[in-house]
Write an enzyme that holds these catalytic residues in place. Structure first.
Site, PDB file in Angstrom:
ATOM      1  N   ASP A 108       0.835  -1.199   0.000  1.00 14.80           N
ATOM      2  CA  ASP A 108       0.000   0.000   0.000  1.00 14.80           C
ATOM      3  C   ASP A 108       0.873   1.254   0.000  1.00 14.80           C
ATOM      4  OD1 ASP A 108      -2.134  -1.699   0.366  1.00 14.80           O
ATOM      5  OD2 ASP A 108      -2.200  -1.380   2.536  1.00 14.80           O
TER       6      ASP A 108
HETATM    7  N1  URA Z   1      -1.266  -5.980   3.912  1.00 12.46           N
HETATM    8  C1  URA Z   1      -1.726  -4.723   3.952  1.00 12.46           C
HETATM    9  O1  URA Z   1      -2.736  -4.451   4.596  1.00 12.46           O
HETATM   10  N2  URA Z   1      -1.069  -3.776   3.279  1.00 12.46           N
HETATM   11  C2  URA Z   1       0.054  -4.027   2.566  1.00 12.46           C
HETATM   12  O2  URA Z   1       0.627  -3.117   1.968  1.00 12.46           O
HETATM   13  C3  URA Z   1       0.519  -5.340   2.528  1.00 12.46           C
HETATM   14  C4  URA Z   1      -0.166  -6.292   3.216  1.00 12.46           C
END
Ligand code: URA
Length: 257
Positions: A108
């Protein structure tokens, strides 16, 4: 939104084979995108899609030029090749390498940590394939105390909108009234999975950092910088994925169905 391109172009960019060879393979019904067999030319895909050639060996183009880096992604950087809103992308961080690199899976915008960047299509397909079951370890931080007994649910699987999660492991590193830190290891790579797992327990993650992918960790890599993986490390990661795939590891929650 990810940049879309014709499937044959994406195959060439990922280093799977030449565009011409890709067209041949598509006509022969030998190319799958995200597990779906593609039967016509010109289907639009992104480099983040899982592209797989079934049943035949393809000699990789420029195979001796495959390179893979382990990036410690900072927060506020997007895991795609381009961004319509002009935000910094993970590809921008590796610009000086002068290679057509793309992220293997994604983190993310506000998650930091381990992200593989490669032009090796085989590696990317193996690591992102659901059957590779590669361990991914995250450190989640919260500005409050958590109920540790709830975390036990992670070890059994949690029901999310897209189905049950596979059992995960966790370790509470700190748990005080003002701050808690939990280490979680998952074996899948669903979208925003860790945040959603905690949300299912009623906890909103404040900060998320991916510490490691398999045996590769970013403890000694400064945020925003990266290291080049050796051929041996890349082979080792591929072999772990292949071995898990061959074992066809069935998540325990599916065994009783
Ligand atoms: N899980 C998440 O919630 N975000 C990420 O970036 C990777 C795994």
């Amino acid at each position: 939104m990810e940049e879309k391109m014709r499937l044959q172009k994406a195959m060439a960019q990922k280093g799977i084979c030449s565009r011409r060879k890709a067209e041949e393979l598509i006509s022969q019904g030998k190319v799958k995108v995200n597990g779906v067999l593609i039967k016509e030319q010109g289907v639009q895909v992104s480099l983040l899609d899982n592209i797989e050639v079934v049943g035949i060996e393809v000699s990789p183009q420029e195979s001796n030029e495959f390179v893979t880096f382990l990036l410690n992604k900072p927060n506020g950087v997007i895991s795609s090749a381009k961004d319509d809103r002009g935000r910094t992308t993970v590809c921008d961080l590796l610009k000086k390498e002068n290679k057509r690199l793309y992220p293997v899976g994604r983190l993310d915008y506000n998650t930091s940590g381990a992200l593989l960047m490669t032009n090796d299509g085989e590696l990317s397909n193996l690591v992102t394939h659901p059957s590779s079951h590669l361990d991914k370890t995250y450190i989640a931080t919260f500005p409050f105390k958590i109920d540790e007994s709830l975390l036990e649910l992670f070890t059994k699987g949690i029901l999310l909108e897209d189905g049950m999660t596979e059992p995960a492991e966790y370790k509470v590193i700190l748990n005080t009234n003002i701050k808690s830190i939990v280490k979680v290891t998952i074996h899948e790579g669903r979208n925003r999975q860790v945040r959603r797992m905690f949300l299912a327990l009623g906890y909103k993650v404040k900060a998320l950092h991916r510490e490691s992918i398999g045996f590769l960790d970013v403890k000694n890599i400064e945020r925003g910088t990266y290291i080049k993986l050796s051929d041996e490390e890349v082979e080792r990661i591929k072999n772990i994925c292949k071995a898990n795939k061959a074992k066809n590891v069935i998540p325990s929650y599916k065994k009783n169905k």
